[in-house]
Design a protein around this motif. Structure first.
Motif, PDB file in Angstrom:
ATOM      1  N   ALA A  94       1.026  -1.031   0.177  1.00  0.00           N
ATOM      2  CA  ALA A  94       0.251  -0.063  -0.131  1.00  0.00           C
ATOM      3  C   ALA A  94       0.863   1.384  -0.032  1.00  0.00           C
ATOM      4  O   ALA A  94       0.886   2.482  -0.652  1.00  0.00           O
ATOM      5  CB  ALA A  94      -1.011   0.046   1.074  1.00  0.00           C
ATOM      6  N   LYS A  95       1.961   1.707   0.806  1.00  0.00           N
ATOM      7  CA  LYS A  95       2.787   2.524   0.862  1.00  0.00           C
ATOM      8  C   LYS A  95       3.605   2.666  -0.469  1.00  0.00           C
ATOM      9  O   LYS A  95       4.187   3.856  -1.155  1.00  0.00           O
ATOM     10  CB  LYS A  95       3.908   2.024   2.104  1.00  0.00           C
ATOM     11  N   GLN A  96       4.005   1.608  -1.189  1.00  0.00           N
ATOM     12  CA  GLN A  96       4.732   1.676  -2.783  1.00  0.00           C
ATOM     13  C   GLN A  96       3.551   2.106  -4.008  1.00  0.00           C
ATOM     14  O   GLN A  96       4.111   3.196  -4.382  1.00  0.00           O
ATOM     15  CB  GLN A  96       5.108  -0.167  -2.801  1.00  0.00           C
ATOM     16  N   ASN A  97       2.416   1.517  -3.724  1.00  0.00           N
ATOM     17  CA  ASN A  97       1.215   1.976  -4.440  1.00  0.00           C
ATOM     18  C   ASN A  97       1.108   3.292  -4.478  1.00  0.00           C
ATOM     19  O   ASN A  97       0.700   4.454  -5.031  1.00  0.00           O
ATOM     20  CB  ASN A  97       0.190   1.011  -4.861  1.00  0.00           C
ATOM     21  N   LEU A  98       0.726   3.972  -3.169  1.00  0.00           N
ATOM     22  CA  LEU A  98       0.657   5.999  -2.561  1.00  0.00           C
ATOM     23  C   LEU A  98       2.009   6.620  -3.332  1.00  0.00           C
ATOM     24  O   LEU A  98       1.333   7.879  -3.976  1.00  0.00           O
ATOM     25  CB  LEU A  98       0.231   5.428  -0.811  1.00  0.00           C
ATOM     26  N   ARG A  99       3.034   5.472  -3.133  1.00  0.00           N
ATOM     27  CA  ARG A  99       4.008   6.868  -3.260  1.00  0.00           C
ATOM     28  C   ARG A  99       4.520   6.694  -5.020  1.00  0.00           C
ATOM     29  O   ARG A  99       4.638   7.436  -5.402  1.00  0.00           O
ATOM     30  CB  ARG A  99       5.629   6.174  -3.077  1.00  0.00           C
ATOM     31  N   GLU A 100       3.931   5.767  -5.495  1.00  0.00           N
ATOM     32  CA  GLU A 100       3.756   5.421  -7.238  1.00  0.00           C
ATOM     33  C   GLU A 100       2.685   6.866  -7.811  1.00  0.00           C
ATOM     34  O   GLU A 100       3.052   7.503  -8.548  1.00  0.00           O
ATOM     35  CB  GLU A 100       3.728   4.457  -7.308  1.00  0.00           C
ATOM     36  N   LEU A 101       1.799   6.793  -7.106  1.00  0.00           N
ATOM     37  CA  LEU A 101       0.714   7.071  -7.747  1.00  0.00           C
ATOM     38  C   LEU A 101       1.007   8.924  -6.811  1.00  0.00           C
ATOM     39  O   LEU A 101       1.012   9.891  -8.626  1.00  0.00           O
ATOM     40  CB  LEU A 101      -0.592   6.876  -6.471  1.00  0.00           C
ATOM     41  N   LEU A 102       1.529   9.509  -5.755  1.00  0.00           N
ATOM     42  CA  LEU A 102       1.923  10.365  -6.034  1.00  0.00           C
ATOM     43  C   LEU A 102       2.718  11.135  -6.506  1.00  0.00           C
ATOM     44  O   LEU A 102       2.938  12.168  -7.362  1.00  0.00           O
ATOM     45  CB  LEU A 102       2.727  10.793  -4.682  1.00  0.00           C
ATOM     46  N   SER A 103       3.856  10.206  -7.576  1.00  0.00           N
ATOM     47  CA  SER A 103       4.570  10.611  -8.981  1.00  0.00           C
ATOM     48  C   SER A 103       3.848  10.978  -9.824  1.00  0.00           C
ATOM     49  O   SER A 103       4.395  12.442 -10.318  1.00  0.00           O
ATOM     50  CB  SER A 103       5.855   9.712  -8.598  1.00  0.00           C
ATOM     51  N   ALA A 104       2.873   9.804  -9.925  1.00  0.00           N
ATOM     52  CA  ALA A 104       2.112  10.095 -10.886  1.00  0.00           C
ATOM     53  C   ALA A 104       1.347  11.323 -11.399  1.00  0.00           C
ATOM     54  O   ALA A 104       1.062  12.204 -12.290  1.00  0.00           O
ATOM     55  CB  ALA A 104       1.207   9.128 -10.914  1.00  0.00           C
ATOM     56  N   VAL A 105       1.120  12.147  -9.921  1.00  0.00           N
ATOM     57  CA  VAL A 105       0.279  12.872  -9.753  1.00  0.00           C
ATOM     58  C   VAL A 105       0.899  14.111  -9.787  1.00  0.00           C
ATOM     59  O   VAL A 105       0.133  14.904 -11.136  1.00  0.00           O
ATOM     60  CB  VAL A 105      -0.631  13.194  -8.604  1.00  0.00           C
ATOM     61  N   ARG A 106       1.884  13.635  -9.720  1.00  0.00           N
ATOM     62  CA  ARG A 106       2.611  15.398  -9.678  1.00  0.00           C
ATOM     63  C   ARG A 106       2.896  15.472 -11.289  1.00  0.00           C
ATOM     64  O   ARG A 106       3.511  17.190 -11.993  1.00  0.00           O
ATOM     65  CB  ARG A 106       3.995  14.800  -8.450  1.00  0.00           C
TER      66      ARG A 106
END
Length: 251
Positions: A94-106
């Motif tokens: 879950a942490k990894q997915n959230l970090r990848e989403l943060l990168s994608a949103v940016r």
């Protein structure tokens, strides 16, 4: 498995400080588990779980407690250890997915955002499977002479269920299906005000709130990092307790 505290030991609970410490740790954990409505409050529950099994290590030094340790206790404990390991992996994912989403949103990367949504759906399936396995464990029947250790196992399973349920996106009142109607009505306003953090991610994605989503993901990253570290600490403590149980059984 009942969550009610019962004991068939031949001595009163006040006869040794280790027993009193266990009772206090168990009571605190039950209280914190009932208040699991955010990642921050879950941290307190996971920390309480570690404290509980630290107190059990002290209990296992007592001859009276050693007498109630059976192979059944050890087998059930290994199942709890395996469940904790699986949940650790799910939280790390879950942490990894959230970090990848943060990168994608940016980066305003639509493909990356869709990858997160796909991963989230897959994660929910894995969480649901883990929850079912935990609930089967909590429904098992055991002999009364191990009630003290089963009390600890029962509240530990309940705490881990709360963590998984929150990660899945369930609200507090959805988890506590046994609450009375009055209790649900009293809690409904508070529950609606405290939106599940994982659900909020999907809500913000739907309304395209980029800046708010970035801030929310940063806060979640910090919180889930602590949850992951606390779970690792609990896992190490459970391994230590397992060694103690095996040593007692083998002597």
């Amino acid at each position: 498995m009942a969550l009610h505290h019962s004991r068939s030991l031949s001595f009163p609970s006040s006869s040794h400080p280790a027993v009193s410490n266990f009772d206090e740790s168990l009571s605190r954990l039950r209280s914190s588990e009932a208040a699991c409505s955010s990642l921050s409050s879950i941290n307190a529950t996971i920390n309480g779980l570690r404290n509980l099994y630290e107190s059990i290590d002290d209990l296992l030094l007592l001859p009276h407690i050693q007498q109630i340790v059976t192979e059944e206790c050890v087998d059930d404990f290994i199942k709890l250890l395996d469940a904790c390991s699986s949940i650790k992996d799910l939280i790390s994912l879950a942490k990894q997915n959230l970090r990848e989403l943060l990168s994608a949103v940016r980066r305003k990367d639509a493909r990356g955002i869709n990858c997160y949504l796909d991963s989230r759906r897959n994660s929910k399936k894995m969480i649901q499977k883990c929850l079912k396995k935990l609930r089967r464990s909590s429904a098992s029947e055991t002999s009364e002479n191990v009630s003290l250790l089963k009390d600890a196992e029962s509240v530990a399973i309940s705490s881990l269920e709360s963590l998984l349920s929150y990660t899945l996106g369930m609200k507090l009142q959805e988890r506590k299906s046994s609450w009375s109607l009055v209790s649900k009505l009293m809690q409904s306003k508070k529950a609606s005000d405290d939106e599940n953090e994982f659900n909020k991610v999907e809500s913000l994605l739907q309304v395209n709130q980029g800046n708010e989503l970035v801030n929310h993901l940063k806060e979640m990253d910090s919180s889930i990092q602590v949850v992951e570290e606390e779970l690792e600490s609990v896992f190490r403590q459970l391994i230590k307790t397992r060694v103690s149980l095996l040593n007692i059984l083998n002597h």
